[in-house]
Design an enzyme around this catalytic site. Structure first.
Site, short mmCIF file in Angstrom:
data_model
loop_
_atom_site.label_atom_id
_atom_site.label_comp_id
_atom_site.label_asym_id
_atom_site.label_seq_id
_atom_site.Cartn_x
_atom_site.Cartn_y
_atom_site.Cartn_z
N GLU A 140 47.23 40.36 51.37
CA GLU A 140 46.33 40.00 50.28
C GLU A 140 46.81 38.73 49.61
OE1 GLU A 140 45.57 41.36 45.77
OE2 GLU A 140 45.67 43.03 47.20
N ASP A 172 47.59 42.23 30.69
CA ASP A 172 46.87 42.89 31.77
C ASP A 172 47.55 44.23 32.07
OD1 ASP A 172 45.57 43.68 34.03
OD2 ASP A 172 45.96 41.87 35.17
N ARG A 174 56.90 42.30 36.92
CA ARG A 174 56.32 43.62 37.12
C ARG A 174 57.40 44.53 37.68
NH1 ARG A 174 50.59 41.91 40.11
NH2 ARG A 174 49.80 40.55 38.44
N ASP A 229 39.03 41.39 46.89
CA ASP A 229 40.30 40.79 47.30
C ASP A 229 40.10 39.92 48.53
OD1 ASP A 229 41.54 42.25 45.30
OD2 ASP A 229 42.32 43.80 46.65
N GLN A 286 51.60 33.04 40.37
CA GLN A 286 50.26 32.83 40.91
C GLN A 286 49.51 31.79 40.10
OE1 GLN A 286 48.68 36.86 40.70
NE2 GLN A 286 47.60 36.45 38.81
N SER A 304 43.20 38.39 44.22
CA SER A 304 42.34 39.40 43.60
C SER A 304 41.49 38.67 42.57
CB SER A 304 43.18 40.49 42.94
OG SER A 304 42.36 41.40 42.25
#
Length: 343
Positions: A257, A55, A109, A244, A124, A260
């Site tokens: 948040e 991704d 990340r 979101d 996640q 997504s």
């Protein structure tokens, strides 16, 4: 810089928190799986560089990469999410419409912020479901959002039943708002400020259309061109089949948040979005070729932050209270002064 609200005290002790984290994760996973008819699968921690499977997020984040000596130094990338891998897995497993898969995704990340709600380690539930012939539309997207929100509500109730001091705060219904309408309502605010105002007003929102340019010429937020469909018109003035899930965090007094998600690109949307992002060269990558050749099913999918959900339901002020990662020395010192520690 302060990392915790004034007067903050955790409701649960460190030992209670560890047990509560497991309860949240076990229960929500069952609720999500049952609501959307998802089967658990095993997913990769890394994929081959240059395959187009990883991704690209907003297209600028650098994946962590390494070489495998026993495979002619082939370069691999730690996944940033599994948005594209899941769709390929659905095709390879032969999953039928109305059913799907989910997995525990662990990613790195390194370009992400490190603050109260961000970490370079991302955990996640990544999920993906095959669409039926008549489900590629905004109403079906909203239906799935409501199913996920129901799983959130039921998990919130369980946590309150188990720990009475964890009072439920989620409203009965989630409110749907298009990013175009949010910009028109608050043209003087930044996208983050708009989210904050809307989440505070409604308690829980699904902000639709993340990635397409709005009337002001800017997108609400960046999205890669090759997973969510953010460009398909849904009426004369709105685009996008993604969005979101954002809630109001009463501890931090700000928006948070949690997910997504969206209906994924079909052939037309992929070509349109690659062109808009000046990324037409990706058409020659392995994953993109398979999609353009019609080898992948139409799908809907997304990611739901595990640590963020635990943080929200356990009334924590910092993600480091529910996740082991690296944190600034100042954050650790501030937590210790308040009588607890970051993991």
């Amino acid at each position: 810089m302060k990392f915790f609200p004034d007067g903050y005290t955790p409701i649960l002790s460190e030992r209670e928190t560890e047990r509560a984290i497991k309860l949240v994760k076990d229960n929500f996973e069952r609720e999500l799986s049952g609501a959307l008819r998802l089967s658990r699968v095993t997913s990769p921690l890394f994929v081959k560089a240059g395959s187009g499977i990883n991704d690209d997020l907003n297209g600028v984040e650098r994946p962590v990469s390494f070489e495998i000596g026993n495979m002619n130094n082939s370069r691999m990338e730690i996944v940033q999410s599994l948005a594209k891998w899941k769709r390929m897995a659905l095709a390879d497993y032969g999953i039928k419409p109305g059913f799907g898969i989910y997995t525990d995704m662990n990613a790195l990340r390194p370009d992400d912020d490190i603050d109260a709600i961000h970490s370079i380690y991302v955990d996640q539930w990544d999920w993906e479901r095959v669409l039926g012939a008549d489900e590629r539309n905004l109403e079906y997207l909203k239906h799935v959002v409501r199913e996920i929100y129901g799983a959130l509500k039921r998990t919130e109730f369980l946590m309150h039943e188990t720990y009475s001091s964890l009072k439920p705060v989620l409203p009965e219904e989630i409110t749907f708002i298009h990013s175009e309408d949010a910009e028109a309502r608050y043209p003087e605010l930044t996208p983050t400020e708009r989210e904050r105002e809307l989440a505070k007003e409604y308690g829980a929102i699904f902000l639709i259309g993340i990635g397409a340019k709005l009337a002001n010429g800017e997108p609400h937020s960046g999205r890669a061109p090759d997973y969510d469909d953010w460009s398909t018109p849904t009426d004369a003035s709105h685009k996008g089949l993604n969005g979101d899930i954002i809630v109001w965090d009463h501890v931090r007094q700000s928006s948070l948040e949690l997910s997504s998600m969206g209906i994924r690109v079909n052939r037309e949307a992929l070509l349109r979005q690659l062109e808009e992002k000046n990324a037409a060269g990706r058409k020659e990558l392995y994953w993109h070729k398979r999609l353009l050749n019609g080898e992948f099913p139409e799908t809907i999918g997304g990611g739901i932050g595990q640590s963020r959900l635990c943080m929200f339901l356990l009334k924590k002020a910092h993600i480091g209270e529910v996740q082991a990662s690296v944190w600034q020395d100042e954050a650790r010192e501030e937590a210790e002064k308040l009588g607890f520690r970051l993991i």
